[in-house]
Write a protein that holds these residues in place. Sequence first.
Motif, PDB file in Angstrom:
ATOM      1  N   LEU A 398       0.828  -1.205   0.000  1.00  0.00           N
ATOM      2  CA  LEU A 398       0.000   0.000   0.000  1.00  0.00           C
ATOM      3  C   LEU A 398       0.866   1.260   0.000  1.00  0.00           C
ATOM      4  CD1 LEU A 398      -2.800   1.329   0.195  1.00  0.00           C
ATOM      5  CD2 LEU A 398      -2.589   1.179   2.687  1.00  0.00           C
ATOM      6  N   VAL A 399       1.879   1.295   0.849  1.00  0.00           N
ATOM      7  CA  VAL A 399       2.761   2.467   0.910  1.00  0.00           C
ATOM      8  C   VAL A 399       3.490   2.654  -0.423  1.00  0.00           C
ATOM      9  CG1 VAL A 399       4.819   3.417   2.006  1.00  0.00           C
ATOM     10  CG2 VAL A 399       3.038   2.357   3.409  1.00  0.00           C
ATOM     11  N   THR A 400       3.952   1.547  -1.010  1.00  0.00           N
ATOM     12  CA  THR A 400       4.636   1.632  -2.298  1.00  0.00           C
ATOM     13  C   THR A 400       3.709   2.182  -3.371  1.00  0.00           C
ATOM     14  OG1 THR A 400       6.066  -0.242  -1.731  1.00  0.00           O
ATOM     15  CG2 THR A 400       5.837   0.306  -4.069  1.00  0.00           C
ATOM     16  N   ALA A 401       2.478   1.706  -3.403  1.00  0.00           N
ATOM     17  CA  ALA A 401       1.513   2.197  -4.388  1.00  0.00           C
ATOM     18  C   ALA A 401       1.240   3.682  -4.204  1.00  0.00           C
ATOM     19  CB  ALA A 401       0.217   1.399  -4.288  1.00  0.00           C
ATOM     20  N   ALA A 402       1.098   4.121  -2.948  1.00  0.00           N
ATOM     21  CA  ALA A 402       0.821   5.533  -2.680  1.00  0.00           C
ATOM     22  C   ALA A 402       1.999   6.418  -3.083  1.00  0.00           C
ATOM     23  CB  ALA A 402       0.491   5.721  -1.196  1.00  0.00           C
ATOM     24  N   VAL A 403       3.215   6.003  -2.721  1.00  0.00           N
ATOM     25  CA  VAL A 403       4.402   6.792  -3.077  1.00  0.00           C
ATOM     26  C   VAL A 403       4.584   6.837  -4.588  1.00  0.00           C
ATOM     27  CG1 VAL A 403       6.916   6.870  -2.910  1.00  0.00           C
ATOM     28  CG2 VAL A 403       5.552   6.382  -0.877  1.00  0.00           C
ATOM     29  N   THR A 404       4.357   5.722  -5.251  1.00  0.00           N
ATOM     30  CA  THR A 404       4.501   5.683  -6.706  1.00  0.00           C
ATOM     31  C   THR A 404       3.466   6.572  -7.378  1.00  0.00           C
ATOM     32  OG1 THR A 404       5.257   3.389  -6.505  1.00  0.00           O
ATOM     33  CG2 THR A 404       4.698   4.173  -8.705  1.00  0.00           C
ATOM     34  N   ALA A 405       2.226   6.539  -6.889  1.00  0.00           N
ATOM     35  CA  ALA A 405       1.184   7.397  -7.454  1.00  0.00           C
ATOM     36  C   ALA A 405       1.536   8.871  -7.272  1.00  0.00           C
ATOM     37  CB  ALA A 405      -0.165   7.087  -6.809  1.00  0.00           C
ATOM     38  N   ALA A 406       2.046   9.236  -6.092  1.00  0.00           N
ATOM     39  CA  ALA A 406       2.441  10.629  -5.837  1.00  0.00           C
ATOM     40  C   ALA A 406       3.598  11.037  -6.747  1.00  0.00           C
ATOM     41  CB  ALA A 406       2.826  10.804  -4.369  1.00  0.00           C
ATOM     42  N   THR A 407       4.566  10.153  -6.917  1.00  0.00           N
ATOM     43  CA  THR A 407       5.717  10.456  -7.772  1.00  0.00           C
ATOM     44  C   THR A 407       5.299  10.641  -9.224  1.00  0.00           C
ATOM     45  OG1 THR A 407       7.170   9.180  -6.321  1.00  0.00           O
ATOM     46  CG2 THR A 407       7.972   9.627  -8.540  1.00  0.00           C
ATOM     47  N   MET A 408       4.471   9.721  -9.728  1.00  0.00           N
ATOM     48  CA  MET A 408       4.019   9.837 -11.103  1.00  0.00           C
ATOM     49  C   MET A 408       3.162  11.086 -11.307  1.00  0.00           C
ATOM     50  SD  MET A 408       5.446   7.394 -12.721  1.00  0.00           S
ATOM     51  CE  MET A 408       4.625   7.887 -14.231  1.00  0.00           C
ATOM     52  N   SER A 409       2.353  11.434 -10.320  1.00  0.00           N
ATOM     53  CA  SER A 409       1.535  12.653 -10.423  1.00  0.00           C
ATOM     54  C   SER A 409       2.427  13.884 -10.522  1.00  0.00           C
ATOM     55  CB  SER A 409       0.606  12.765  -9.220  1.00  0.00           C
ATOM     56  OG  SER A 409      -0.299  11.689  -9.174  1.00  0.00           O
ATOM     57  N   TRP A 410       3.489  13.911  -9.711  1.00  0.00           N
ATOM     58  CA  TRP A 410       4.400  15.044  -9.773  1.00  0.00           C
ATOM     59  C   TRP A 410       5.086  15.127 -11.128  1.00  0.00           C
ATOM     60  CZ3 TRP A 410       9.770  15.225 -10.357  1.00  0.00           C
ATOM     61  CH2 TRP A 410      10.337  16.507 -10.204  1.00  0.00           C
ATOM     62  N   LEU A 411       5.514  13.990 -11.667  1.00  0.00           N
ATOM     63  CA  LEU A 411       6.185  13.994 -12.961  1.00  0.00           C
ATOM     64  C   LEU A 411       5.268  14.467 -14.083  1.00  0.00           C
ATOM     65  CD1 LEU A 411       8.165  10.624 -12.729  1.00  0.00           C
ATOM     66  CD2 LEU A 411       9.134  12.929 -12.724  1.00  0.00           C
ATOM     67  N   VAL A 412       4.009  14.080 -14.022  1.00  0.00           N
ATOM     68  CA  VAL A 412       3.064  14.428 -15.085  1.00  0.00           C
ATOM     69  C   VAL A 412       2.586  15.875 -14.969  1.00  0.00           C
ATOM     70  CG1 VAL A 412       0.756  13.955 -15.995  1.00  0.00           C
ATOM     71  CG2 VAL A 412       2.308  12.067 -15.500  1.00  0.00           C
ATOM     72  N   PHE A 413       2.328  16.332 -13.735  1.00  0.00           N
ATOM     73  CA  PHE A 413       1.715  17.640 -13.550  1.00  0.00           C
ATOM     74  C   PHE A 413       2.693  18.735 -13.142  1.00  0.00           C
ATOM     75  CE2 PHE A 413      -1.865  14.697 -12.938  1.00  0.00           C
ATOM     76  CZ  PHE A 413      -2.768  15.254 -13.822  1.00  0.00           C
ATOM     77  N   ARG A 414       3.974  18.449 -13.053  1.00  0.00           N
ATOM     78  CA  ARG A 414       4.919  19.487 -12.658  1.00  0.00           C
ATOM     79  C   ARG A 414       4.907  20.604 -13.693  1.00  0.00           C
ATOM     80  NH1 ARG A 414       7.973  15.655 -15.281  1.00  0.00           N
ATOM     81  NH2 ARG A 414       9.807  16.384 -16.464  1.00  0.00           N
ATOM     82  N   PRO A 415       5.169  21.853 -13.284  1.00  0.00           N
ATOM     83  CA  PRO A 415       5.022  23.001 -14.193  1.00  0.00           C
ATOM     84  C   PRO A 415       5.794  22.862 -15.494  1.00  0.00           C
ATOM     85  CG  PRO A 415       5.304  23.760 -11.947  1.00  0.00           C
ATOM     86  CD  PRO A 415       5.501  22.266 -11.913  1.00  0.00           C
TER      87      PRO A 415
END
Length: 453
Positions: A398-415
């Motif tokens: 669960l922690v791995t999935a959450a961290v991975t989702a946060a990381t991918m979100s940052w990569l996709v939505f970063r300015p």
Amino acid sequence: MTQTTGSDTSRVRLGAAGAAVTLATLVTNALAYVVPVLGARRLSAADLGALATVLALGAIAAVPGFGLQIAVAAHRARWGGDGAGRLGLRTAALTGAVTLALAPLLTVLLRLPAPLTLLLATTTFATVMAGRWLGELQGDQRFLRLAVAMAILAAGRYGGLVVGLLLGRGPVTCLLLTTATGLLALPLLARLAAPGTTAISTPGAPAGARDDQPRSAEPGGPVPRRLDARQVSTACAATLAMLAISYADLILARQLLPAADSGAYAVGSVLTKGALWAPQVVTLLVLPRLARGDRRARLVALALITACGAALVAAATIGGELAFRLAGGADYLHLADTAPIFAATGALYAVVFMLVNDRVATGARWPAAPLWAATVGLAVCAALVAPRTVTGVLSCALVTAAVTAATMSWLVFRPSHRRTTQRDRVAAATGQTGVDGDSPHTQTPRTPSRWLP
């Protein structure tokens, strides 16, 4: 009288396309489920084990087919045009050749009959080759035809197995039949994707204009006008990474937990896979728009996948006992409290998969790198930190999935990733009115491919 707007028509057609693709996915999953059920009743334990092992190897060997489909769909949506035929044939031939070369080793290491491993190469060729035509249909947003193609491919992959098992034949005969049905499916897929049907024009383009000009997408790196091996290998690596991270916790549970707990974890993982794959039709439908850099489509898709995941987690929270009763029976009801955690893990991975597809579609470099890093982190956490219990391994997942989702979100939505061009703004403001490639109102002719009749 209320008039139906173009936007309303588009939503209706998109809904119909989504329903058709969902139905095709259900058909595929149903046929895949029927095979082990019939095998358990028609084959001896030794034959069933051999057939199940070969089918698992076939699923792994088919990864290049999924990567080919993603690469073709993204490139076709972004650039239009043809060019996938020769590369698709090379990808399928190379995958089949590697499988054939490994056949003697697999025969010895896994104690399999030699004919099974040899036939595996042919079935692998057919499955990977099909990815070319599925990608063309997906990239052109001909989703109704894509649904039909998915059903045909499912019948090709599993139809021969089902017929052979119903006739009481052994694993070799069953795999021979499915090899035949898989090869017979290829001309049908080629016909469905034939360029006699037309491709969707670029949003905002003048009527009658050819759709062979490059479409704008958010910058993630240079994307060649012609599809090349690098794009296919990148998509294959991303597909393999998604497969690896989604099964890593199950493999670790088998390695780290006692046999009984490992079996219990396998039952709970059914909920994870359900939450993971339930919204994947959204990713399939939105991929062409992601390739064009449509930020609104990305946000809508992310919202739908998140809402689906939240609903499944809520259902698992309320009906945990029922979920485990359906997945494994009354012997596993003591794990009912973990049902929402299993479901939440799958829901987070569904978000990750959509964002990885977005990164692949927009030509990002190393789109699967965060997933490989997360897989390694999960293995280290489960092996060295977490308690050797079901909840211990599950908490790491669960922690791995959450961290991975946060990381991918940052990569996709970063300015730096959200720069837009005038073409992006025109496309976003105009929207796309067509969904299925059979509509003459939203499409322009495409030059026939020399690879198709």
